[in-house]
Enzyme design. Structure first.
Site, short mmCIF file in Angstrom:
data_model
loop_
_atom_site.label_atom_id
_atom_site.label_comp_id
_atom_site.label_asym_id
_atom_site.label_seq_id
_atom_site.Cartn_x
_atom_site.Cartn_y
_atom_site.Cartn_z
N PHE A 188 0.87 -1.49 -0.65
CA PHE A 188 -0.33 -0.50 0.34
C PHE A 188 0.88 1.27 0.21
O PHE A 188 0.41 2.26 -0.32
CB PHE A 188 -0.87 0.35 1.47
N LYS A 189 2.06 1.08 0.43
CA LYS A 189 3.03 2.36 0.70
C LYS A 189 3.23 2.69 -0.87
O LYS A 189 3.88 4.42 -1.08
CB LYS A 189 4.81 2.01 1.30
N ASP A 190 3.10 2.23 -1.95
CA ASP A 190 2.92 3.43 -2.97
C ASP A 190 2.77 4.15 -4.02
O ASP A 190 2.88 5.06 -3.83
CB ASP A 190 2.51 1.63 -4.53
N THR A 213 8.84 0.38 2.40
CA THR A 213 8.03 1.72 2.41
C THR A 213 9.43 2.03 1.39
O THR A 213 9.68 2.84 0.30
CB THR A 213 8.57 2.53 3.67
#
Ligand SMILES: *Cc1c(COP(=O)(O)O)cnc(C)c1O
Length: 431
Positions: free
Chosen positions: A106-108, A139
């Site tokens: 999800f850090k994209d 990250t």
């Protein structure tokens, strides 16, 4: 919009200055001077809006006109060029899949949004920008992918040796040119500490403007609010969902609570932690007492002293009763994480990653006690990123091409002790 330090000792700054600085000089975190309200009409019409259009509406007041509307709109479309499906696992439990971006975590979203803001703000500047970031797993890969090849911006990534999965490591080490990867003999908390030292090191500031790309940077933190709006866009009931968020540094959860303050329809929030239970203990005892971090299956959440928790406290003005009304925090063991991965796959054929499994289990336990409630857990990474999924599920091997291709690439990394002098020397030699 202005941004103040959570310690309130520094004067307010603009969006641009907060993004470029990363963190206020007093060691606090930037926090917006006001929380915008979403209109009822906006919430009601979410299903008919595109993801980038939703993101634009949510983020626009935070940018406060410092990026032109047409540019901001393009940044939103560019950042969100993949899907965020809400998938039903049981009648009461749905998975919000946040892992369809380039590095399958999800850090994209935050990393891509931040890299594009930073590029916008650094255009035409003569000094280099140096982004220094610590990673507990995902990250670093997202930041490397987000910034790779950007002119005028260098990136240094610190990760704890032996504490990330093989695919996570390859996502960190298969870039070179403007990306420098340091393998630190220590923990994630050590990496975080070393990054803070770099950011406040006057020696490095002689060579470049330094900023962080951890979720403490508002350009990484604020856009995470959009996940929750995307969930509601796809939600099929008038009764709002419980949200279960797999939490490590608490950025994602803090963004969800910020969205709630703006008007996100939601029931309670659950902070789903692994054995690193500083916040669950805080909820029980009222005392914030970080211990040594422990290493778990959900390695991206192996954080003992979560930076973003101060933002959550700020949002609730430090009032434990108000916070407890909205949020609960639980700790899920590795044994329960494994059992959950096994059982959910056996029952529904859905492969959870270890982080999503922690959140699934916390939500499942919560719903047992509240019949009639339904909820969404955030599935924050693709299960194939973690060897453990294969171990638990037998010969599970569905690594998407984006992962498999990495194994053929050359690796670049420099191994250092958890020692600031060594870190500084490597960074200096590269900028
Ligand atoms: C970073 C990460 C988390 C934790 O998110 P925070 O915002 O730090 O709480 C959870 N799951 C995965 C897969 C991650 O990479």
């Amino acid at each position: 919009m202005r941004y103040f330090s959570t310690k309130r000792r520094s004067p307010g700054v603009t969006f641009r200055d907060a993004v470029l600085a990363g963190q206020p000089a007093d060691g606090g975190l930037f926090f917006p001077s006001e929380v915008p309200r979403w209109s009822e009409e906006f919430v009601k019409t979410l299903p008919s809006r595109s993801d980038p259009a939703i993101a634009f509406e949510i983020i626009r007041p935070y940018v406060g006109g410092e990026i032109r509307d047409d540019v901001l709109s393009e940044i939103c479309s560019d950042t969100l060029s993949f899907q965020f499906p809400l998938v039903r696992i049981t009648p009461d439990i749905l998975s919000l899949e946040l892992f369809h971006g380039p590095t399958l975590a999800f850090k994209d979203v935050g990393a891509r949004f931040m890299s594009r803001c930073l590029r916008f703000f650094s255009e035409g500047r003569s000094r280099k920008t140096l982004v220094v970031v610590a990673t507990s797993g995902d990250t670093g890969g997202a930041v490397a992918a987000g910034f790779h090849g950007m002119e005028g911006i260098d990136v240094a990534i610190l990760y704890p040796k032996g504490k990330v999965s093989r695919y996570q490591e390859l996502q960190l080490t298969t870039f070179s040119d403007n990306v420098t990867t340091l393998e630190v003999r220590g923990s994630f908390d050590d990496c975080q500490r070393l990054v803070k030292m770099a950011l406040s090191d006057p020696d490095l500031h002689k060579f470049a403007d330094l900023t962080s790309a951890n979720s403490i940077n508002i350009a990484r933190w604020l856009p995470q609010q959009v996940y929750y709006a995307f969930a509601i866009k796809q939600w099929d009931s008038d009764k709002p969902p419980v949200f279960s968020v797999p939490s490590g540094n608490f950025g994602n959860l803090a963004a969800g609570l910020l969205a709630k303050r703006s008007g996100l329809p939601s029931d309670r929030f659950i902070a789903a932690c692994n054995a690193n239970d500083t916040i669950p203990r805080f909820f029980r005892t009222g005392k914030y007492e970080p211990r040594q971090p422990v290493f778990t299956l959900s390695n991206a959440m192996d954080v003992a002293d979560p930076s973003n928790f101060v933002r959550i406290q700020k949002l609730f003005r430090g009032d434990p009763a108000a916070l407890g009304h909205v949020l609960e925090a639980v700790s899920i063991s590795d044994a329960d994480t494994e059992t959950t991965i096994k059982n959910v796959f056996a029952k529904s054929g859905y492969a959870l990653d270890p982080h999503g499994a922690v959140a699934y289990r916390a939500l499942f336990d919560h719903l047992q006690e509240r019949p009639g409630s339904r909820g969404i857990f955030l599935e924050t990474a693709h299960p194939a990123k973690f060897e453990v999924t294969g171990r638990i599920l037998g010969n599970y091997d569905v690594a998407p091409p984006a992962l498999r291709e990495l194994s053929a690439k050359p690796e670049y990394k420099v191994e250092v002790d958890a020692d600031y002098e060594q870190v500084r020397d490597v960074i200096k030699s590269r900028i």
